[in-house]
Design a protein around this motif. Structure first.
Motif, PDB file in Angstrom:
ATOM      1  N   LEU A   1     -13.540 -30.419 -47.128  1.00 48.57           N
ATOM      2  CA  LEU A   1     -14.202 -29.546 -48.100  1.00 48.57           C
ATOM      3  C   LEU A   1     -13.587 -28.154 -48.156  1.00 48.57           C
ATOM      4  CD1 LEU A   1     -17.921 -30.598 -47.486  1.00 48.57           C
ATOM      5  CD2 LEU A   1     -16.418 -31.273 -49.362  1.00 48.57           C
ATOM      6  N   GLU A   2     -12.638 -27.873 -47.264  1.00 54.81           N
ATOM      7  CA  GLU A   2     -11.867 -26.632 -47.359  1.00 54.81           C
ATOM      8  C   GLU A   2     -10.824 -26.695 -48.463  1.00 54.81           C
ATOM      9  OE1 GLU A   2     -10.419 -24.607 -43.766  1.00 54.81           O
ATOM     10  OE2 GLU A   2     -11.419 -26.211 -42.648  1.00 54.81           O
ATOM     11  N   ASN A   3     -10.591 -27.883 -48.995  1.00 55.81           N
ATOM     12  CA  ASN A   3      -9.601 -28.069 -50.058  1.00 55.81           C
ATOM     13  C   ASN A   3      -9.838 -27.065 -51.185  1.00 55.81           C
ATOM     14  OD1 ASN A   3      -8.233 -29.102 -52.422  1.00 55.81           O
ATOM     15  ND2 ASN A   3      -8.047 -31.070 -51.379  1.00 55.81           N
ATOM     16  N   PRO A   4      -8.780 -26.404 -51.687  1.00 53.48           N
ATOM     17  CA  PRO A   4      -8.957 -25.439 -52.782  1.00 53.48           C
ATOM     18  C   PRO A   4      -9.633 -26.025 -54.018  1.00 53.48           C
ATOM     19  CG  PRO A   4      -6.771 -25.237 -51.828  1.00 53.48           C
ATOM     20  CD  PRO A   4      -7.389 -26.450 -51.209  1.00 53.48           C
ATOM     21  N   PHE A   5      -9.551 -27.338 -54.193  1.00 49.16           N
ATOM     22  CA  PHE A   5     -10.230 -27.957 -55.334  1.00 49.16           C
ATOM     23  C   PHE A   5     -11.748 -27.794 -55.243  1.00 49.16           C
ATOM     24  CE2 PHE A   5      -6.508 -31.083 -56.048  1.00 49.16           C
ATOM     25  CZ  PHE A   5      -5.899 -30.177 -56.888  1.00 49.16           C
ATOM     26  N   TYR A   6     -12.274 -27.520 -54.037  1.00 49.90           N
ATOM     27  CA  TYR A   6     -13.711 -27.310 -53.849  1.00 49.90           C
ATOM     28  C   TYR A   6     -14.047 -25.820 -53.776  1.00 49.90           C
ATOM     29  CZ  TYR A   6     -14.266 -32.291 -52.742  1.00 49.90           C
ATOM     30  OH  TYR A   6     -14.294 -33.668 -52.792  1.00 49.90           O
ATOM     31  N   GLU A   7     -13.333 -25.002 -54.494  1.00 55.76           N
ATOM     32  CA  GLU A   7     -13.510 -23.556 -54.376  1.00 55.76           C
ATOM     33  C   GLU A   7     -14.894 -23.080 -54.827  1.00 55.76           C
ATOM     34  OE1 GLU A   7     -10.789 -21.456 -56.806  1.00 55.76           O
ATOM     35  OE2 GLU A   7     -11.374 -22.446 -58.671  1.00 55.76           O
ATOM     36  N   LYS A   8     -15.607 -23.874 -55.647  1.00 55.25           N
ATOM     37  CA  LYS A   8     -16.942 -23.474 -56.100  1.00 55.25           C
ATOM     38  C   LYS A   8     -18.051 -23.908 -55.142  1.00 55.25           C
ATOM     39  CE  LYS A   8     -15.804 -23.511 -61.043  1.00 55.25           C
ATOM     40  NZ  LYS A   8     -16.163 -24.050 -62.379  1.00 55.25           N
ATOM     41  N   LEU A   9     -17.710 -24.675 -54.108  1.00 52.06           N
ATOM     42  CA  LEU A   9     -18.712 -25.192 -53.172  1.00 52.06           C
ATOM     43  C   LEU A   9     -19.357 -24.048 -52.395  1.00 52.06           C
ATOM     44  CD1 LEU A   9     -19.951 -27.802 -52.012  1.00 52.06           C
ATOM     45  CD2 LEU A   9     -18.187 -27.753 -50.248  1.00 52.06           C
ATOM     46  N   ARG A  10     -20.704 -24.051 -52.332  1.00 55.73           N
ATOM     47  CA  ARG A  10     -21.435 -22.987 -51.657  1.00 55.73           C
ATOM     48  C   ARG A  10     -22.320 -23.482 -50.512  1.00 55.73           C
ATOM     49  NH1 ARG A  10     -17.992 -20.874 -53.547  1.00 55.73           N
ATOM     50  NH2 ARG A  10     -17.883 -19.261 -55.159  1.00 55.73           N
ATOM     51  N   ARG A  11     -22.704 -24.763 -50.510  1.00 56.12           N
ATOM     52  CA  ARG A  11     -23.626 -25.240 -49.470  1.00 56.12           C
ATOM     53  C   ARG A  11     -23.364 -26.716 -49.167  1.00 56.12           C
ATOM     54  NH1 ARG A  11     -28.337 -23.748 -47.015  1.00 56.12           N
ATOM     55  NH2 ARG A  11     -28.262 -21.785 -48.153  1.00 56.12           N
ATOM     56  N   VAL A  12     -23.365 -27.049 -47.861  1.00 51.63           N
ATOM     57  CA  VAL A  12     -23.264 -28.437 -47.391  1.00 51.63           C
ATOM     58  C   VAL A  12     -24.464 -28.691 -46.481  1.00 51.63           C
ATOM     59  CG1 VAL A  12     -21.918 -30.096 -46.061  1.00 51.63           C
ATOM     60  CG2 VAL A  12     -20.742 -28.412 -47.498  1.00 51.63           C
ATOM     61  N   THR A  13     -25.294 -29.668 -46.835  1.00 54.00           N
ATOM     62  CA  THR A  13     -26.497 -29.984 -46.069  1.00 54.00           C
ATOM     63  C   THR A  13     -26.383 -31.387 -45.504  1.00 54.00           C
ATOM     64  OG1 THR A  13     -27.848 -28.564 -47.497  1.00 54.00           O
ATOM     65  CG2 THR A  13     -29.003 -30.191 -46.155  1.00 54.00           C
ATOM     66  N   LEU A  14     -26.592 -31.525 -44.193  1.00 55.08           N
ATOM     67  CA  LEU A  14     -26.589 -32.828 -43.523  1.00 55.08           C
ATOM     68  C   LEU A  14     -27.995 -33.075 -42.991  1.00 55.08           C
ATOM     69  CD1 LEU A  14     -23.302 -31.937 -41.810  1.00 55.08           C
ATOM     70  CD2 LEU A  14     -23.495 -33.966 -43.216  1.00 55.08           C
ATOM     71  N   ASP A  15     -28.631 -34.139 -43.490  1.00 49.20           N
ATOM     72  CA  ASP A  15     -30.040 -34.410 -43.204  1.00 49.20           C
ATOM     73  C   ASP A  15     -30.162 -35.710 -42.423  1.00 49.20           C
ATOM     74  OD1 ASP A  15     -32.795 -34.952 -43.327  1.00 49.20           O
ATOM     75  OD2 ASP A  15     -32.990 -33.830 -45.184  1.00 49.20           O
ATOM     76  N   PHE A  16     -30.710 -35.623 -41.203  1.00 50.84           N
ATOM     77  CA  PHE A  16     -30.833 -36.792 -40.329  1.00 50.84           C
ATOM     78  C   PHE A  16     -32.288 -37.159 -40.049  1.00 50.84           C
ATOM     79  CE2 PHE A  16     -26.955 -34.462 -39.264  1.00 50.84           C
ATOM     80  CZ  PHE A  16     -25.993 -35.439 -39.451  1.00 50.84           C
ATOM     81  N   ARG A  17     -33.227 -36.614 -40.789  1.00 44.75           N
ATOM     82  CA  ARG A  17     -34.638 -36.789 -40.460  1.00 44.75           C
ATOM     83  C   ARG A  17     -35.102 -38.235 -40.571  1.00 44.75           C
ATOM     84  NH1 ARG A  17     -37.450 -32.055 -43.860  1.00 44.75           N
ATOM     85  NH2 ARG A  17     -35.835 -32.667 -45.342  1.00 44.75           N
ATOM     86  N   ASP A  18     -34.620 -38.961 -41.574  1.00 48.91           N
ATOM     87  CA  ASP A  18     -35.035 -40.360 -41.719  1.00 48.91           C
ATOM     88  C   ASP A  18     -34.533 -41.193 -40.543  1.00 48.91           C
ATOM     89  OD1 ASP A  18     -36.072 -42.579 -43.690  1.00 48.91           O
ATOM     90  OD2 ASP A  18     -34.127 -43.286 -42.986  1.00 48.91           O
ATOM     91  N   LEU A  19     -33.294 -40.994 -40.137  1.00 50.49           N
ATOM     92  CA  LEU A  19     -32.723 -41.741 -39.011  1.00 50.49           C
ATOM     93  C   LEU A  19     -33.465 -41.440 -37.726  1.00 50.49           C
ATOM     94  CD1 LEU A  19     -30.446 -43.592 -37.997  1.00 50.49           C
ATOM     95  CD2 LEU A  19     -29.081 -41.523 -37.617  1.00 50.49           C
ATOM     96  N   PHE A  20     -33.751 -40.157 -37.477  1.00 51.24           N
ATOM     97  CA  PHE A  20     -34.430 -39.795 -36.241  1.00 51.24           C
ATOM     98  C   PHE A  20     -35.895 -40.211 -36.266  1.00 51.24           C
ATOM     99  CE2 PHE A  20     -31.385 -36.113 -34.979  1.00 51.24           C
ATOM    100  CZ  PHE A  20     -30.380 -37.060 -34.815  1.00 51.24           C
ATOM    101  N   TRP A  21     -36.477 -40.351 -37.442  1.00 52.21           N
ATOM    102  CA  TRP A  21     -37.860 -40.829 -37.521  1.00 52.21           C
ATOM    103  C   TRP A  21     -37.947 -42.260 -37.028  1.00 52.21           C
ATOM    104  CZ3 TRP A  21     -40.940 -44.611 -39.488  1.00 52.21           C
ATOM    105  CH2 TRP A  21     -42.302 -44.346 -39.533  1.00 52.21           C
ATOM    106  N   HIS A  22     -36.956 -43.091 -37.406  1.00 56.71           N
ATOM    107  CA  HIS A  22     -36.956 -44.479 -36.962  1.00 56.71           C
ATOM    108  C   HIS A  22     -36.582 -44.606 -35.486  1.00 56.71           C
ATOM    109  CE1 HIS A  22     -36.908 -45.393 -41.312  1.00 56.71           C
ATOM    110  NE2 HIS A  22     -37.422 -46.541 -40.947  1.00 56.71           N
ATOM    111  N   HIS A  23     -35.711 -43.735 -34.994  1.00 54.42           N
ATOM    112  CA  HIS A  23     -35.268 -43.796 -33.603  1.00 54.42           C
ATOM    113  C   HIS A  23     -35.275 -42.384 -33.044  1.00 54.42           C
ATOM    114  CE1 HIS A  23     -34.054 -48.041 -33.405  1.00 54.42           C
ATOM    115  NE2 HIS A  23     -33.724 -47.889 -34.661  1.00 54.42           N
ATOM    116  N   GLN A  24     -36.449 -41.993 -32.534  1.00 53.38           N
ATOM    117  CA  GLN A  24     -36.614 -40.609 -32.095  1.00 53.38           C
ATOM    118  C   GLN A  24     -35.751 -40.269 -30.887  1.00 53.38           C
ATOM    119  OE1 GLN A  24     -40.800 -39.860 -31.606  1.00 53.38           O
ATOM    120  NE2 GLN A  24     -41.303 -40.539 -33.690  1.00 53.38           N
ATOM    121  N   GLN A  25     -35.343 -41.280 -30.113  1.00 54.66           N
ATOM    122  CA  GLN A  25     -34.515 -40.995 -28.944  1.00 54.66           C
ATOM    123  C   GLN A  25     -33.127 -40.507 -29.357  1.00 54.66           C
ATOM    124  OE1 GLN A  25     -35.314 -43.958 -29.962  1.00 54.66           O
ATOM    125  NE2 GLN A  25     -33.618 -45.401 -29.848  1.00 54.66           N
ATOM    126  N   LEU A  26     -32.719 -40.791 -30.589  1.00 60.03           N
ATOM    127  CA  LEU A  26     -31.400 -40.358 -31.037  1.00 60.03           C
ATOM    128  C   LEU A  26     -31.294 -38.844 -31.085  1.00 60.03           C
ATOM    129  CD1 LEU A  26     -30.642 -42.859 -33.944  1.00 60.03           C
ATOM    130  CD2 LEU A  26     -29.854 -42.931 -31.584  1.00 60.03           C
TER     131      LEU A  26
END
Length: 430
Positions: free
Chosen positions: A378-403
């Motif tokens: 995502l550092e690629n100059p073609f993504y010069e307008k990118l302002r936010r990257v969100t990684l959401d793991f809540r569904d996975l951790f809900w099913h397996h809280q030990q993760l």
């Protein structure tokens, strides 16, 4: 209640309420959210009359009923306390995959509940039919048909409508309310269209559905409905009014399973405000169709959400296919935000024997050394307008809280939160 100041108690409760609202925002399974939220809130309501009064509008905001017994129970509550109806903004009924046929058509209490909620301006309605037999319009009682027309018809108040494996009448579809803002349909058919002979001289009527206020659209296996909403390809040469003048977001597969260059102009003309897309991806499916250049260079999309089911063998986070997906870019992109929601595999809709798969191998953070990481891509100059990257793991951790204990530290080390190299903000959700 006597040990803490009331203001602090209310603040703690408001945090729980805000967290539940956040899960709704990213589109998690209504069944998981609602049942878990009730378990947290109901004991709080029993503490005092003041808390009961404070929480009632929140707890009864969305009612989820998975059986006729639950509907009858809620109906009895409405009879005891009619004021509850004014708190209900959303109402969901579901027939599970274990049922031979939908219970909704045989339960008079459902009609009476909907009649009460219709008088209180219900905003969200969901009929989720996962049984072996679909819910057919011609089998519904007249009273239930009438109240459905009242809720989603021309003068209805419902803004969000979600239907799974339901057959509707042509009259109801063409009479959809101008209040409708969000439409999700899975396996929805139209009664008269299904019975129309293929060699009949009468073709499907042109679009009558009021789509003027629809902001979010998601459709799977609902060709009858799509054909009544979307104009023909040759309409691109005309100056007809846009089909979806206020549409902001689509969830694929929608009317456009494969977005090709000749479809981009159709989308731009008929949905001039469209800027967000959500891609629910399963391992090995769809990745080859959703070229990032088609979506964000030639297409109108500035915000992309990927709802990615993990592959259990091997179980890598984030999946390699997701990383490489963003490495396809070859032209300057309009992309401003990327949200990747890692989810646990779901059972197959409509398959009675289908059960959630079991996690048999340990989950690992994807740390391939040969290929660049997601953030490096995502550092690629073609993504010069990118302002936010969100990684959401809540569904996975809900099913397996030990993760959360096992891999959360690794994720945080690979994806440092905050401003990344003065380019974009990285946000993690657990």
């Amino acid at each position: 209640m006597n040990l803490l100041p009331p203001e602090l108690v209310y603040s703690i409760i408001d945090v729980l309420v805000a967290e539940e609202a956040g899960w709704h925002q990213v589109g998690y399974d209504e069944r998981i959210i609602t049942t878990g939220f009730y378990r947290n809130m109901l004991p709080c309501m029993m503490v005092s009359r003041a808390l009961y009064t404070h929480l009632s509008p929140v707890v009864f905001r969305h009612i989820y009923c998975s059986s006729a017994e639950r509907v009858r129970g809620f109906h009895e509550r409405l009879i005891e306390n009619p004021k509850l109806a004014c708190y209900v903004q959303g109402f969901t009924v579901e027939a599970s995959r274990l049922a031979e046929e939908p219970w909704m058509r045989l339960e008079p209490a459902l009609t009476e509940v909907l009649q009460t909620l219709a008088a209180s301006s219900l905003e969200s309605l969901s009929f989720l039919v996962d049984a072996l037999e679909r819910l057919r319009w011609d089998t519904l009682p007249v009273e239930l048909k009438t109240v459905l027309h009242q809720l989603v018809g021309r003068h209805g108040t419902v803004k969000k409508l979600c239907l799974w494996n339901v057959e509707l009448s042509e009259r109801l579809v063409d009479d959809f309310s101008c209040s409708l803002q969000s439409l999700e349909c899975v396996g929805v058919t139209i009664h008269s269209a299904r019975h129309r002979r293929k060699d009949s001289a009468s073709s499907v009527p042109p679009a009558h559905i009021n789509t003027s206020n629809i902001r979010t659209l998601a459709m799977w296996g609902s060709a009858d409905l799509v054909s009544r909403m979307c104009v023909r390809e040759d309409a691109i040469r005309t100056k007809a009014k846009p089909v979806f003048p206020r549409l902001k977001k689509i969830v694929l597969p929608s009317p456009y399973i494969v977005i090709e260059r000749n479809r981009v102009e159709w989308i731009k003309m008929n949905a001039p405000k469209l800027d967000s897309i959500r891609l629910p991806l399963r391992p090995g499916q769809y990745e080859e169709y959703f070229n990032i250049d088609r979506l964000c260079a030639h297409g109108p999309f500035r915000h992309v959400e990927i709802l990615h089911e993990i592959d259990l063998r091997p179980c890598l986070i984030p999946p390699t296919s997701t990383i490489q997906y963003f490495n396809q870019v070859s032209e300057p992109s309009n992309l401003e935000s990327v949200t990747i929601i890692t989810t646990y595999p779901k059972p197959v809709l409509g398959v009675r024997s289908s059960t959630p798969p079991t996690l048999t191998e340990p989950v690992q953070v994807n740390q391939e050394r040969i290929r660049p990481s997601l953030l490096q891509i995502l550092e690629n100059p073609f993504y010069e307008k990118l302002r936010r990257v969100t990684l959401d793991f809540r569904d996975l951790f809900w099913h397996h809280q030990q993760l959360s204990i096992q891999i959360e530290p690794q994720i945080r080390s690979q994806f440092p939160e905050g401003l990344y190299k003065d380019r974009f903000v990285v946000e993690l959700r657990f």
